[in-house]
Design an enzyme around this catalytic site. Structure first.
Site, PDB file in Angstrom:
ATOM      1  N   HIS A 170      18.917  -5.188  -3.652  1.00 39.42           N
ATOM      2  CA  HIS A 170      17.741  -5.186  -3.184  1.00 39.42           C
ATOM      3  C   HIS A 170      17.438  -3.605  -2.543  1.00 39.42           C
ATOM      4  CE1 HIS A 170      15.706  -9.479  -3.902  1.00 39.42           C
ATOM      5  NE2 HIS A 170      14.893  -8.376  -4.251  1.00 39.42           N
ATOM      6  N   CYS A 268      15.448 -10.427   4.460  1.00 40.53           N
ATOM      7  CA  CYS A 268      15.236 -10.839   3.629  1.00 40.53           C
ATOM      8  C   CYS A 268      14.324 -11.951   3.786  1.00 40.53           C
ATOM      9  CB  CYS A 268      16.277 -11.845   2.627  1.00 40.53           C
ATOM     10  SG  CYS A 268      17.263  -9.998   2.178  1.00 40.53           S
TER      11      CYS A 268
HETATM   12  N1  ARG Z   1      19.466 -15.039  -3.919  1.00 42.41           N
HETATM   13  C1  ARG Z   1      18.197 -14.120  -3.692  1.00 42.41           C
HETATM   14  C2  ARG Z   1      18.298 -13.499  -5.117  1.00 42.41           C
HETATM   15  O1  ARG Z   1      19.163 -12.919  -5.489  1.00 42.41           O
HETATM   16  C3  ARG Z   1      18.224 -13.280  -2.751  1.00 42.41           C
HETATM   17  C4  ARG Z   1      17.051 -12.473  -1.997  1.00 42.41           C
HETATM   18  C5  ARG Z   1      17.418 -11.684  -1.028  1.00 42.41           C
HETATM   19  N2  ARG Z   1      16.170 -11.002  -0.869  1.00 42.41           N
HETATM   20  C6  ARG Z   1      16.612  -9.433   0.093  1.00 42.41           C
HETATM   21  N3  ARG Z   1      15.136  -9.502   0.705  1.00 42.41           N
HETATM   22  N4  ARG Z   1      16.993  -8.733  -0.150  1.00 42.41           N
HETATM   23  O2  ARG Z   1      17.190 -13.050  -5.300  1.00 42.41           O
END
Ligand code: ARG
Length: 277
Positions: A170, A268
């Site tokens: 991300h 996150c």
């Molecule tokens: N386990 C989640 C995923 O892989 C983690 C998300 C993390 N969020 C972020 N904004 N980077 O989607």
């Protein structure tokens, strides 16, 4: 007298307490189903994070955590809110699909104008507002087509950036917005997480940006939350904290190690609600 905090502005955040937190599937390289997770510890760390924002004078609202959605704690992925307009999330993986409508409903119930996304996008995980621009990640989760959809919806230029390193799936794992004023937008990022073309774009747009080290990146230090002065950051991001101090920011280490097992950190867990300009 409040302490002098140049650049700080009041923020409005939405968070989701990790009462159902666990790692029961693997959709990023940080996740390991065989590793023990502790929902109690996750809740403790999450509350510290929330209390840190409250102590800094920010507003925090919460959404009810739903059973069976262990990643719902990562509120940043739930939507993108700019000028009071809500662009709903549409998740890449089925395991998280139900989070999009849940967050959208939270906003709709409170009278926000919401737009149901036609394209795959994971909210503020990949769409970051910096000054008058929106920086948008693609490569792992959010589709490029969603960048165009966001640009039409918000009427702001959206700059597409290609992510190339699976651990930094991300945009908010590879790039932190430090100051979002139109006059002096500032970011920190980890150059190896981006394609060479996208690195050149960042270099051109933000020649003064902080370049995070690999240690900072591995601690998920770029998953930081800034109010323009105070920067909540993972304690392991030692180089980044020093660079922030040198630039006049106030780094505040908050441990979110339990939530790192799901591949997330402070940012996150934090969805910013931006009212109209
Ligand atoms: N386990 C989640 C995923 O892989 C983690 C998300 C993390 N969020 C972020 N904004 N980077 O989607």
């Amino acid at each position: 007298m409040p302490p002098i905090a140049p650049g700080r502005t009041d923020r409005h955040y939405l968070m989701c307490e990790p009462v159902h937190y666990t790692v029961s599937y693997e959709i990023n390289p940080w996740m390991d189903k065989t590793k023990h997770t502790d929902a109690g510890l996750a809740v403790q760390q999450w509350r510290r994070l929330r209390d840190t924002y409250l102590d800094l004078g920010h507003t925090v609202e919460t959404i009810e955590p739903l059973e069976g959605l262990p990643d719902m704690v990562y509120a940043a992925n739930g939507a993108t809110v700019v000028d009071g307009v809500v662009y709903s999330a549409r998740f890449r993986y089925a395991e998280r699909a139900a989070e999009g409508p849940a967050y959208q409903k939270w906003f709709a119930d409170r009278g926000y104008v919401t737009h149901t996304a036609a394209e795959t996008n994971e909210g503020e995980g990949d769409l970051l507002v910096v000054g008058d621009l929106i920086l948008a990640g693609t490569g792992f989760r959010t589709d490029r087509m969603a960048h165009a959809e966001a640009q039409e919806l918000f009427g702001r230029p959206v700059v597409s950036l290609e992510l190339v390193s699976p651990h930094y799936y991300h945009l908010d794992t590879a790039l932190a917005v430090l100051s979002s004023t139109s006059q002096d937008p500032q970011i920190a990022y980890y150059p190896p997480a981006f394609s060479s073309g996208s690195r050149a774009v960042l270099e051109q747009l933000f020649p003064d940006a902080i370049h995070a080290t690999s240690d900072d990146a591995r601690a998920l230090g770029l998953n930081a939350v800034s109010d323009g002065y105070n920067v909540v950051v993972a304690p392991g991001a030692v180089d980044l904290a020093a660079a922030l101090t040198e630039r006049g920011y106030n780094p505040i280490p908050v441990d979110t190690s339990e939530l790192l097992k799901g591949g997330g950190g402070a940012k996150c867990c934090t969805l910013e609600i931006r009212a109209g300009r």
